[in-house]
Design an enzyme around this catalytic site. Sequence first.
Site, short mmCIF file in Angstrom:
data_model
loop_
_atom_site.label_atom_id
_atom_site.label_comp_id
_atom_site.label_asym_id
_atom_site.label_seq_id
_atom_site.Cartn_x
_atom_site.Cartn_y
_atom_site.Cartn_z
N ASN A 1 0.88 -1.18 0.00
CA ASN A 1 0.00 0.00 0.00
C ASN A 1 0.91 1.22 0.00
OD1 ASN A 1 -1.77 2.09 0.55
ND2 ASN A 1 -2.18 1.46 2.67
N TRP A 2 1.01 1.86 -1.15
CA TRP A 2 1.94 3.00 -1.27
C TRP A 2 1.43 4.27 -0.59
CZ3 TRP A 2 3.92 3.02 -7.09
CH2 TRP A 2 4.82 1.95 -7.25
N LYS A 3 0.15 4.25 -0.19
CA LYS A 3 -0.44 5.46 0.41
C LYS A 3 -0.23 6.65 -0.54
CE LYS A 3 0.09 3.32 4.86
NZ LYS A 3 0.12 3.44 6.30
N HIS B 1 -9.46 1.60 5.18
CA HIS B 1 -8.16 1.74 5.85
C HIS B 1 -8.32 2.71 7.03
CE1 HIS B 1 -4.01 2.79 6.65
NE2 HIS B 1 -3.68 1.68 6.03
N GLU C 1 -6.57 5.03 8.08
CA GLU C 1 -6.28 6.44 7.78
C GLU C 1 -7.50 7.11 7.15
OE1 GLU C 1 -2.63 5.72 5.66
OE2 GLU C 1 -1.69 5.13 7.54
N GLU D 1 -5.47 -4.86 10.83
CA GLU D 1 -4.44 -3.84 11.01
C GLU D 1 -4.65 -3.10 12.34
OE1 GLU D 1 -2.46 -2.72 7.06
OE2 GLU D 1 -4.12 -1.34 7.38
N GLY E 1 2.70 2.10 10.83
CA GLY E 1 3.69 3.17 10.65
C GLY E 1 4.46 3.52 11.91
N SER F 1 3.50 -2.25 10.35
CA SER F 1 4.96 -2.34 10.53
C SER F 1 5.54 -3.70 10.11
CB SER F 1 5.36 -1.99 11.97
OG SER F 1 4.98 -0.66 12.26
N GLY G 1 2.71 -1.11 4.28
CA GLY G 1 2.80 0.30 3.93
C GLY G 1 4.23 0.71 3.66
N GLY G 2 4.88 1.32 4.64
CA GLY G 2 6.22 1.89 4.48
C GLY G 2 7.22 0.98 3.80
P1 PGA Z 1 2.91 0.22 7.65
O1 PGA Z 1 1.41 0.49 7.09
O2 PGA Z 1 3.37 -1.05 7.02
O3 PGA Z 1 3.70 1.43 7.20
O4 PGA Z 1 2.79 0.12 9.14
C1 PGA Z 1 0.51 -0.56 6.95
C2 PGA Z 1 -0.79 -0.06 6.38
O5 PGA Z 1 -1.18 1.08 6.69
O6 PGA Z 1 -1.45 -0.76 5.61
#
Ligand code: PGA
Length: 241
Positions: free
Chosen positions: A9-11, A96, A98, A165, A171, A204, A225-226
């Site tokens: 997930n590149w956000k 998600h 966010e 999640e 993150g 993470s 994500g990251g």
């Molecule tokens: P992260 O994000 O791997 O940076 O913790 C995961 C996500 O939001 O799907």
Amino acid sequence: MRKKVIAGNWKMYKTQADAQEYLQEFLPQLDETPEEREVILCVPFTDLAVMSRNLHGSRVRLGAQNVHWESEGAFTGEVSAPMLVELGVSYVVIGHSERRQYFGETDETVNQRLKAAQAAGMVPILCVGETKQQRDSGQTEDVILKQLAIDLEGVEQSRLVIAYEPIWAIGTGDTCESKEANRVIGIIRNQLSNSDVPIQYGGSVKPDNIDEIMAQPEIDGVLVGGASLVPSGFGRIVNYS
Ligand code: PGA
């Protein structure tokens, strides 16, 4: 056997130029990846067209990060399911944390988006999870069961991925202990009518914890994500042992 599903997930990261550069380094790493693993990149809307062209002939499936529930209309700033399908999108992240936290997403709108994605032929990746405060006060299970009850109403479980999640792990570098993630995912699975729904862990995930996470019996994949932003790191994750 349930499918293993590894999604990045590149956000809100990467321009089209960045995306092309990424694929040059990432795609060759998939030569060794076992066939049965589904590999997905969920990218910003603006990258979808260029990704679709560059992924043609590869095994990577294209994903988006949100979708509106109507197929068209006066909804400034939104993108519909037919628009995504036209670009070759086959997966879409919905709900998600966010989006729930910063953009007012509710379980009711998550439910509408899930149904719209499926109606257009995409497979939604539904995200659920608890906050730190909810976990500390022993509400993890209740929170997740409530999310699932509303989110999944009228949703077909034969074309669905769920990502557990925990919000406090996203993150932060503070990964949920893999046994605990396995336990919560088992609880999620008990709520489903279809036991073949792949359930991912997200929060993470890194090259140095992927092997341990994927060794857990209930965990069918990861939403990253990251660590998905770095092609060599995401390559290592996809090629977990
Ligand atoms: P992260 O994000 O791997 O940076 O913790 C995961 C996500 O939001 O799907």
